[in-house]
Design an enzyme around this catalytic site. Structure first.
Site: not given
Ligand code: NAP
Length: 272
Positions: A158, A145
């Site tokens: 985080y 990130s």
């Molecule tokens: N969105 C942003 O602005 C942003 C920016 C920079 C980096 N990121 C990174 O991008 C990645 C994806 O984020 P996102 O924003 O797409 O988040 P999201 O929509 O909340 O998706 C998170 C995913 O991780 C899974 N997950 C959560 N807890 C879990 C667990 N204990 N075991 C297995 N799977 C789990 C969730 O599925 P279930 O709930 O079905 O398990 C979901 O599929 C993350 O690493 C985040 O830090 C996001």
């Protein structure tokens, strides 16, 4: 009888494929012709996504339900990676955030975040690295990130987990240098996803609209970065030289620190 022909691209395993960025990776990698293994906790959601993708693209999509904040879940996915015959890519995407000061963060939430954002990424990278080095090819994509590059006192844990992902992934790139194993670090800025609603009650309404990217744009830019051979892909960073300057400054800083002498500004007296 239908005969299923395995994809020539092999199989991509994506963690956190049930929503957000991981779900977009699933769709885009299916479009590129990869068979898929979709990992997350919500089985029904994963199955629906797998069905939809199989209906749209000529690939196979399997579901692997695992809680990657537990040792059992991490081991199950690591074993799947080691045993899988056609695995050619893993995307370590699953991650959680909590926009709370440390003292307001529950102990269970601390453990869950460290297990998922750090331990799972490390153990699954190790499993994939071992496999890909042995087979002579393969790609690991770790999702860090932009928040991992600096301190943000409101998101202390985080940002620290993502700083870990940055250094781990940069170090793994050294381990595979000169081989056909690829390790890419992706460092998104703000991306519209469910993650924001879980991390902060106001969700993305607290963030100016103009800084938010769609998951599709984030993944398309990241895969373009992969195609271009980038080691670090920052999907929303217009001036790539800023990242190069950051890394060059970090390298100069480290080199300047190993010199055995207290800095003069500390006026440490010399023994006679
Ligand atoms: N969105 C942003 O602005 C942003 C920016 C920079 C980096 N990121 C990174 O991008 C990645 C994806 O984020 P996102 O924003 O797409 O988040 P999201 O929509 O909340 O998706 C998170 C995913 O991780 C899974 N997950 C959560 N807890 C879990 C667990 N204990 N075991 C297995 N799977 C789990 C969730 O599925 P279930 O709930 O079905 O398990 C979901 O599929 C993350 O690493 C985040 O830090 C996001």
């Amino acid at each position: 009888m239908t005969i299923s022909i395995p994809s020539k691209h092999g199989t991509a395993l994506i963690t956190g494929a049930s929503s957000g960025i991981g779900r977009a990776y699933a769709e885009r990698l299916a479009k590129r012709g990869y068979d898929l293994v979709l990992v997350a906790r919500r089985e029904q959601v994963l199955k629906e996504i797998a069905r939809g993708i199989e209906a749209e693209y000529p690939i196979k999509a399997k579901v692997l339900v695992a809680d990657l904040s537990t040792s059992a879940g991490i081991s199950a996915v690591a074993e799947h990676i080691s045993a899988s015959e056609r695995l050619s890519m893993i995307v370590n995407n699953a991650g959680v955030s909590a926009l709370t000061p440390l003292t307001d963060t529950r102990d269970e939430a601390i453990t869950e975040m460290i297990n998922l954002n750090i331990t799972a990424v490390t153990v699954l990278s190790k499993a994939a690295l071992g496999k890909f080095k042995h087979q002579g090819s393969g790609t690991i994509i770790n999702i860090g990130s932009g928040a991992g590059f600096s301190s943000f006192p409101d998101i202390p844990l985080y940002t620290a987990t993502k700083a870990f992902v940055y250094l781990l992934t940069r170090n793994l790139q050294g381990e595979v240098a000169g081989t056909d194993v690829r390790v890419q670090l992706v460092v998104p800025g703000a991306v519209k996803s469910e993650g924001w609603d879980r991390a902060v009650s106001a969700g993305l309404t607290s963030v100016p609209k103009e800084v938010i990217m769609s998951t599709e744009d984030c993944v398309d830019a990241s895969l373009s970065g992969l195609d271009q051979g980038e080691m670090v892909t920052a999907p929303s960073l217009e001036d790539a030289s800023v990242l190069q300057d950051y890394e060059a400054a970090a390298s100069r800083l480290v080199q300047s620190m190993f010199n055995g002498m207290p800095a003069t500004r500390y006026s440490v007296a010399k023994l006679p």
